[in-house]
Design a protein around this motif. Structure first.
Motif, PDB file in Angstrom:
ATOM      1  N   LEU A  57      -3.197   5.911   0.358  1.00 46.80           N
ATOM      2  CA  LEU A  57      -2.505   4.586   0.172  1.00 46.80           C
ATOM      3  C   LEU A  57      -1.330   4.603   1.268  1.00 46.80           C
ATOM      4  O   LEU A  57      -1.054   3.799   1.771  1.00 46.80           O
ATOM      5  CB  LEU A  57      -2.209   4.322  -1.071  1.00 46.80           C
ATOM      6  N   PHE A  58      -0.645   5.929   1.084  1.00 45.38           N
ATOM      7  CA  PHE A  58       0.739   5.851   1.956  1.00 45.38           C
ATOM      8  C   PHE A  58       0.461   6.067   3.378  1.00 45.38           C
ATOM      9  O   PHE A  58       1.028   5.153   4.087  1.00 45.38           O
ATOM     10  CB  PHE A  58       1.488   7.181   1.408  1.00 45.38           C
ATOM     11  N   ILE A  59      -0.548   6.676   3.970  1.00 45.84           N
ATOM     12  CA  ILE A  59      -0.925   6.556   5.026  1.00 45.84           C
ATOM     13  C   ILE A  59      -1.497   5.358   5.767  1.00 45.84           C
ATOM     14  O   ILE A  59      -1.068   4.671   6.504  1.00 45.84           O
ATOM     15  CB  ILE A  59      -1.922   8.042   5.627  1.00 45.84           C
ATOM     16  N   SER A  60      -2.354   4.776   5.195  1.00 43.66           N
ATOM     17  CA  SER A  60      -2.800   3.450   5.354  1.00 43.66           C
ATOM     18  C   SER A  60      -1.785   2.376   5.332  1.00 43.66           C
ATOM     19  O   SER A  60      -1.877   1.190   6.373  1.00 43.66           O
ATOM     20  CB  SER A  60      -3.963   3.037   4.426  1.00 43.66           C
ATOM     21  N   GLY A  61      -0.726   2.562   4.339  1.00 40.10           N
ATOM     22  CA  GLY A  61       0.215   1.441   4.498  1.00 40.10           C
ATOM     23  C   GLY A  61       1.040   1.512   5.500  1.00 40.10           C
ATOM     24  O   GLY A  61       1.517   0.476   6.184  1.00 40.10           O
ATOM     25  N   LEU A  62       1.459   2.766   6.001  1.00 36.33           N
ATOM     26  CA  LEU A  62       2.232   3.248   7.153  1.00 36.33           C
ATOM     27  C   LEU A  62       1.678   2.480   8.303  1.00 36.33           C
ATOM     28  O   LEU A  62       2.190   1.535   9.240  1.00 36.33           O
ATOM     29  CB  LEU A  62       2.185   4.675   7.440  1.00 36.33           C
ATOM     30  N   ALA A  63       0.138   2.642   8.455  1.00 40.82           N
ATOM     31  CA  ALA A  63      -0.775   2.058   9.684  1.00 40.82           C
ATOM     32  C   ALA A  63      -0.457   0.729   9.588  1.00 40.82           C
ATOM     33  O   ALA A  63      -0.516   0.067  10.681  1.00 40.82           O
ATOM     34  CB  ALA A  63      -1.978   2.710   9.448  1.00 40.82           C
ATOM     35  N   CYS A  64      -0.606   0.070   8.419  1.00 40.88           N
ATOM     36  CA  CYS A  64      -0.524  -1.332   8.439  1.00 40.88           C
ATOM     37  C   CYS A  64       1.042  -1.915   8.768  1.00 40.88           C
ATOM     38  O   CYS A  64       1.073  -3.073   9.576  1.00 40.88           O
ATOM     39  CB  CYS A  64      -0.864  -2.047   6.906  1.00 40.88           C
ATOM     40  N   VAL A  65       2.118  -1.152   8.184  1.00 44.37           N
ATOM     41  CA  VAL A  65       3.357  -1.671   8.605  1.00 44.37           C
ATOM     42  C   VAL A  65       3.586  -1.400  10.049  1.00 44.37           C
ATOM     43  O   VAL A  65       4.042  -2.418  10.651  1.00 44.37           O
ATOM     44  CB  VAL A  65       4.326  -1.090   7.825  1.00 44.37           C
ATOM     45  N   ILE A  66       3.139  -0.462  10.747  1.00 47.48           N
ATOM     46  CA  ILE A  66       3.895  -0.408  12.219  1.00 47.48           C
ATOM     47  C   ILE A  66       2.669  -0.340  13.265  1.00 47.48           C
ATOM     48  O   ILE A  66       2.818  -0.315  14.288  1.00 47.48           O
ATOM     49  CB  ILE A  66       4.513   1.050  12.344  1.00 47.48           C
TER      50      ILE A  66
ATOM     51  N   LEU B  35       1.020  -1.473   0.111  1.00 44.91           N
ATOM     52  CA  LEU B  35      -0.050  -0.132   0.047  1.00 44.91           C
ATOM     53  C   LEU B  35       0.789   1.183  -0.112  1.00 44.91           C
ATOM     54  O   LEU B  35       0.502   2.424  -0.768  1.00 44.91           O
ATOM     55  CB  LEU B  35      -0.850  -0.131   1.260  1.00 44.91           C
ATOM     56  N   ALA B  36       1.934   1.269   0.776  1.00 43.57           N
ATOM     57  CA  ALA B  36       2.680   2.425   0.968  1.00 43.57           C
ATOM     58  C   ALA B  36       3.526   2.550  -0.468  1.00 43.57           C
ATOM     59  O   ALA B  36       3.595   3.747  -0.819  1.00 43.57           O
ATOM     60  CB  ALA B  36       3.850   2.325   1.990  1.00 43.57           C
ATOM     61  N   GLY B  37       3.913   1.515  -1.052  1.00 47.14           N
ATOM     62  CA  GLY B  37       4.581   1.557  -2.390  1.00 47.14           C
ATOM     63  C   GLY B  37       3.550   2.045  -3.430  1.00 47.14           C
ATOM     64  O   GLY B  37       3.792   2.850  -4.224  1.00 47.14           O
TER      65      GLY B  37
END
Length: 141
Positions: A41-50, A14-16
């Motif tokens: 997408l970037f913010i949701s990807g960051l939330a999924c990663v950390i 998602l971040a990519g």
């Protein structure tokens, strides 16, 4: 070895995709729709990663409040129809938020074969050295 969960793998994707949409939005003359999708997408990807709680605490620490306001304010300005002004505010907030990670990210990019050569070009290397915090000192001196 660090275990990476499926949620974290999805978050990296998602971040990519978010960074890709942001790049395309800037490339296509600050297209408001692409920039908005890229931000989400970037913010949701960051939330999924950390994780959600760590993401919340990352953005809303007292010493990062000005950076978070600039970053999220830039997203709101992009959504309101001023993509150039919003991206400038977002970039300012992004640099303030992630400036602790920039030196290690730049040093990693210097080891990538083609990118490392580009980062060592005279004009670019002076800018990159300033961002990375390298004052022109070599390890062997």
């Amino acid at each position: 070895m660090i275990e990476i969960t499926d949620i974290q793998k999805i978050g990296v994707g998602l971040a990519g995709f978010g960074m890709t949409f942001l790049f395309l939005g800037v490339l296509l003359l600050f297209d408001k729709g692409l920039l908005a999708i890229g931000n989400i997408l970037f913010i949701s990807g960051l939330a999924c990663v950390i994780g959600l709680q760590r993401t919340f605490f990352f953005f809303f620490q007292r010493h990062k409040l000005r950076a978070s306001v600039a970053f999220f304010g830039g997203i709101v300005v992009v959504l309101l129809g001023w993509p150039v002004v919003g991206m400038v505010a977002e970039l300012y907030g992004f640099i303030l938020l992630f400036r602790g990670f920039l030196p290690s990210a730049i040093n990693f990019l210097r080891m990538v074969p083609v990118l490392g050569s580009l980062l060592n070009l005279p004009v670019i290397s002076s800018i990159v050295n300033r961002i990375a915090g390298d004052n022109g000192r070599n390890m062997d001196e």
